[in-house]
Design an enzyme around this catalytic site. Structure first.
Site, PDB file in Angstrom:
ATOM      1  CE  LYS A 150      -3.833  -2.252  -0.143  1.00  0.00           C
ATOM      2  NZ  LYS A 150      -3.831  -3.530   0.573  1.00  0.00           N
ATOM      3  CG  HIS A 151      -0.995   4.645  -1.333  1.00  0.00           C
ATOM      4  ND1 HIS A 151      -1.909   3.748  -1.371  1.00  0.00           N
ATOM      5  CD2 HIS A 151      -1.066   5.317  -2.371  1.00  0.00           C
ATOM      6  CE1 HIS A 151      -2.950   3.773  -2.343  1.00  0.00           C
ATOM      7  NE2 HIS A 151      -1.961   4.668  -3.172  1.00  0.00           N
TER       8      HIS A 151
END
Ligand SMILES: Cc1ncc(COP(=O)(O)O)c(C=O)c1O
Length: 396
Positions: free
Chosen positions: A196-197
């Site tokens: 994820k980010h």
């Protein structure tokens, strides 16, 4: 003549495979984790609150509750929204199973509404058809990082008194009409899984502007326990009460140390994701045999993943063949997602195939290209070269 595919004995574009996603861990991240390990606090300590404040500030929400995964965040949010047995929650089929599972954990029923063929997000028109007197919530997924049509979903939810939950596992940093996802609807959930980010290893967050929802979420994360200072005064320092059947979904200080360090680089990592996606789009747009996710005005994408859609009428191979050919070229493509209700667990519950024809047809055409901030321009060139080579081979 088309170049010979690696699948058929040709030279692969890459000899070292490129994964579809990967964490970005800096020396600063490592130092932050080491400092946490040397501190007094390795479970719930000051870094948890600091990380919650950092994420809340980043997404413009009043409250943030850190939990042990994005899945836990969905469970907590669905509980906070009041979902329980007899209730229905509308969810898209084109998502990770966790979105629907959270509804099941509470004994409620996920009702699958189809997605739009171009944006790949929940179709408000299909949602409207699925509303019943039992509907209690709508859970949208910002597929790949593209915000759902939250205005249209709100227009459906508000008059019916439904809760809106944003499963923004793909969309930390995305905006809708200039507003960050995280405070747009009643409850938003994020994931800090390594692809994820920003990551905490495993981890998640629930954000909300509503203090009562935040309080319910906090309790549910910690066994449903409340600690009331006045009760402690009158009954004894040891006193606490378990008022709900909650879980241990706590995130640790060690993990939050990593998260805090990661979010200082979030803007840079997002910018890199966006630059890669922009290059992909510039090169792939108009390539015969391929279509790309539509990008409606006013919705700023966070590019967790980069999906491409095969135009199977213009290709002499199916997704399986094209996927295998890309893998053989050294490109770690993936597929997001098998429609959730196709999984044996949901089939056993009686969800019939054919329920969401748009998502089912999309599933046969979807391939996810590699996308993560540490990709070099050379890696991006390799992906584009491999896609060009494979599409050239299969093109009619
Ligand atoms: C849309 C969506 N929701 C929820 C989750 C669950 O997040 P986690 O893996 O942190 O439990 C994921 C994970 O990939 C996801 O893609």
């Amino acid at each position: 003549m088309a170049e010979r595919l690696a699948l058929y004995g040709g030279t692969p574009v890459r000899t070292t495979p490129l994964p579809y996603g990967h964490q970005s861990i800096s020396e600063t991240d490592i130092a932050a984790v080491a400092a946490a390990l040397r501190s007094e606090w390795i479970t719930t300590g000051p870094r948890v609150t600091e990380f919650e404040r950092g994420v809340a500030a980043r997404v413009g929400a009043r409250h943030a509750v850190a939990v042990s995964s994005g899945t836990a965040a969905l469970h907590v949010a669905a509980f906070a929204a009041g979902l329980g047995p007899g209730d229905e929650a509308i969810v898209p089929p084109l998502t990770f199973a966790a979105t629907a599972n959270a509804v099941r954990y509470l004994g409620a029923t996920p009702v699958f509404a189809d997605v739009q063929a171009d944006t790949l997000t929940l179709d408000p028109e299909r949602v409207a058809e699925k509303l019943t007197s039992r509907t209690r919530a709508i859970i949208g997924v910002d597929f790949a990082g593209l915000p759902c049509d939250w205005e249209a979903l709100r227009a459906l939810a508000r008059p019916a008194g439904l809760a809106l939950i944003d499963d923004a596992a793909h969309a930390l940093g995305a905006t809708s009409n200039g507003r960050a996802l995280g405070s747009l609807v009643e409850l938003t959930t994020f994931s800090f899984h390594p692809v994820k980010h920003a990551t905490t290893g495993e981890g998640g967050m629930v954000t909300t502007d509503d203090p009562a929802l935040a309080e319910r979420a906090r309790r549910f994360r910690n066994h449903g326990i409340t600690v009331d200072a006045s009760e402690r005064f009158s009954r004894g320092e040891w006193h606490y009460e378990m008022v709900d059947l909650g879980f241990n979904y706590r995130l640790t200080d060690v993990q939050c140390a990593l998260g805090l360090s990661q979010i200082t680089r979030l803007d840079a990592m997002l910018a890199r994701r966006r630059a890669i996606a922009t290059r992909y789009r510039a090169h792939l747009r108009g390539l015969p045999g391929l279509a790309l996710q539509a990008l409606p005005a006013g919705r700023e994408h966070a590019w967790h993943i980069f999906p491409i859609l095969l135009d199977l009428d213009r290709l002499a191979g199916d997704r399986r063949a094209i996927f295998a050919a890309l893998r053989a070229e050294g490109i770690g493509v993936n597929v997001h997602y098998i429609p959730v209700y196709w999984h044996p667990y949901y089939q056993r519950l009686g969800y019939a195939k054919g329920l969401c024809p748009v998502a089912e047809a999309l599933y046969e055409r979807l391939i996810t290209l590699p996308l993560f901030p540490a990709m070099t321009d050379g890696d991006v060139d390799d992906v584009l070269a491999a896609v060009g080579k494979v599409i050239d081979h299969f093109g009619r």
